[in-house]
Design an enzyme around this catalytic site. Structure first.
Site, PDB file in Angstrom:
ATOM      1  N   ASP A 188      -0.862  -6.293  -6.805  1.00  0.00           N
ATOM      2  CA  ASP A 188      -2.012  -7.192  -6.457  1.00  0.00           C
ATOM      3  C   ASP A 188      -2.417  -7.944  -5.347  1.00  0.00           C
ATOM      4  OD1 ASP A 188      -4.930  -7.659  -6.133  1.00  0.00           O
ATOM      5  OD2 ASP A 188      -5.244  -7.906  -8.212  1.00  0.00           O
TER       6      ASP A 188
ATOM      7  N   TYR B  44     -15.087  -4.181   7.795  1.00  0.00           N
ATOM      8  CA  TYR B  44     -14.030  -3.677   7.983  1.00  0.00           C
ATOM      9  C   TYR B  44     -13.047  -4.191   9.192  1.00  0.00           C
ATOM     10  CZ  TYR B  44      -9.802  -0.412   8.584  1.00  0.00           C
ATOM     11  OH  TYR B  44      -9.012   0.503   9.188  1.00  0.00           O
ATOM     12  N   ALA B  45     -14.180  -3.664  10.366  1.00  0.00           N
ATOM     13  CA  ALA B  45     -13.569  -3.718  12.088  1.00  0.00           C
ATOM     14  C   ALA B  45     -13.044  -5.652  12.016  1.00  0.00           C
ATOM     15  CB  ALA B  45     -14.890  -3.380  12.622  1.00  0.00           C
TER      16      ALA B  45
ATOM     17  N   GLY C 234       0.912  -0.996   0.050  1.00  0.00           N
ATOM     18  CA  GLY C 234       0.104  -0.051  -0.233  1.00  0.00           C
ATOM     19  C   GLY C 234       0.574   0.946  -0.092  1.00  0.00           C
ATOM     20  N   ALA C 235       1.728   1.457  -0.094  1.00  0.00           N
ATOM     21  CA  ALA C 235       3.030   1.822  -0.355  1.00  0.00           C
ATOM     22  C   ALA C 235       2.753   3.089  -1.599  1.00  0.00           C
ATOM     23  CB  ALA C 235       4.261   1.141  -0.888  1.00  0.00           C
TER      24      ALA C 235
ATOM     25  N   LYS D 158      -9.929  -6.299  10.880  1.00  0.00           N
ATOM     26  CA  LYS D 158      -8.591  -5.733  11.699  1.00  0.00           C
ATOM     27  C   LYS D 158      -8.987  -5.945  13.262  1.00  0.00           C
ATOM     28  CE  LYS D 158      -7.396  -2.707   8.318  1.00  0.00           C
ATOM     29  NZ  LYS D 158      -6.169  -3.023   7.614  1.00  0.00           N
TER      30      LYS D 158
END
Length: 262
Positions: free
Chosen positions: A72, A166-167, A22-23, A170
């Site tokens: 990807d 999403y939660a 994710g850079a 994570k």
């Protein structure tokens, strides 16, 4: 007499090789620049190759070492190929920052199966495959390493609003961190996580737009922190001085979770 300097806090990463996912923007781009500034050769991984190449050029111009590798996070073969490309460029990767992630921004019952698969793929399956591939190569080379996974304060608290999956991912990242730290402790591979709150990034820009404006006035400290304010935590987890720290998830939320009002 201790063999350690006083204080024992060097962040010198000379000779280390880092891969940051994710850079291409936001936190990932900052993480990459910070690691390069301390001497690490950095492999920049994301889908947007043009942005990666621009960041690599910036790091190189500043005297650092960087290589852009298109990746990807939903494609296992592509993930493994990215690790191989990074290793071919700089040697065995001994720092991994598992930063790539995506929000879902929808109520759970309204999500399509395709979106569910994509969120799980980017936020959980991809980081798992990547961590295992990096660890496998470190173990084969007989080298120690550091893995830093990016979780979220959503692991600790979810108030609704359309980010349930999403939660969940994570929280899975935090548990993955704990489990893999045990699995690889024998090999001197430390696995830790950072759980950021709301920080300025490309992802939160979209969230602010959906919320209808700047959320800072509603936060306890009346501000949204910037990625630079996470530098010290990242360096702590990858630097030699934190060699005994593994399995930890460090929350950085600038007091955003506070509910007490004076």
């Amino acid at each position: 007499m201790s063999d350690f300097p006083l204080p024992y806090n060097s962040s010198d990463l000379t000779g280390r090789v880092a891969l940051v996912t994710g850079a291409s923007s936001g936190l990932g781009a900052r993480f990459a620049e910070v690691l390069a500034s301390q001497g690490a050769a950095v492999v920049l991984a994301a889908r947007r190759l043009d942005r990666l190449e621009a960041l690599a050029a910036k790091i190189t111009a500043a005297g650092g070492k960087a290589r852009a590798v298109q990746m990807d996070a939903t494609d296992a073969d592509n993930i493994i190929a990215a690790v191989a490309a990074g290793e071919a460029a700089f040697g065995t990767i001994d720092i991994l920052v598992n930063n790539a992630g995506m929000p879902d921004a929808q109520r759970a019952h309204k999500m399509s199966t395709q979106l569910i698969d994509q969120v799980l793929g980017v936020n959980l399956r991809g980081p798992w495959i990547l961590a295992c591939e990096v660890a496998r190569r470190l173990i084969a080379a007989g080298k120690p390493g550091r893995i830093v996974n990016i979780s979220s304060v959503a692991h600790f608290r979810y108030d609704g609003g359309g980010a349930a999956l999403y939660a969940v991912t994570k929280t899975a990242i935090a548990r993955m961190t704990e489990a893999l730290s045990v699995e690889w402790a024998h090999y001197n591979i430390n696995v830790n996580a950072i759980a950021p709150g709301m920080f300025v990034s490309e992802m939160t820009d979209g969230m602010f737009a959906r919320m209808g404006g700047d959320p800072a006035p509603n936060l306890p400290r009346k501000r949204v922190p910037t990625p630079e304010q996470m530098d010290s935590t990242l360096l702590y987890l990858v630097a030699p001085a934190s060699e005994c720290v593994t399995g930890a998830t460090i929350r950085i939320d600038d007091g955003q979770s506070a509910r007490v009002r004076m």
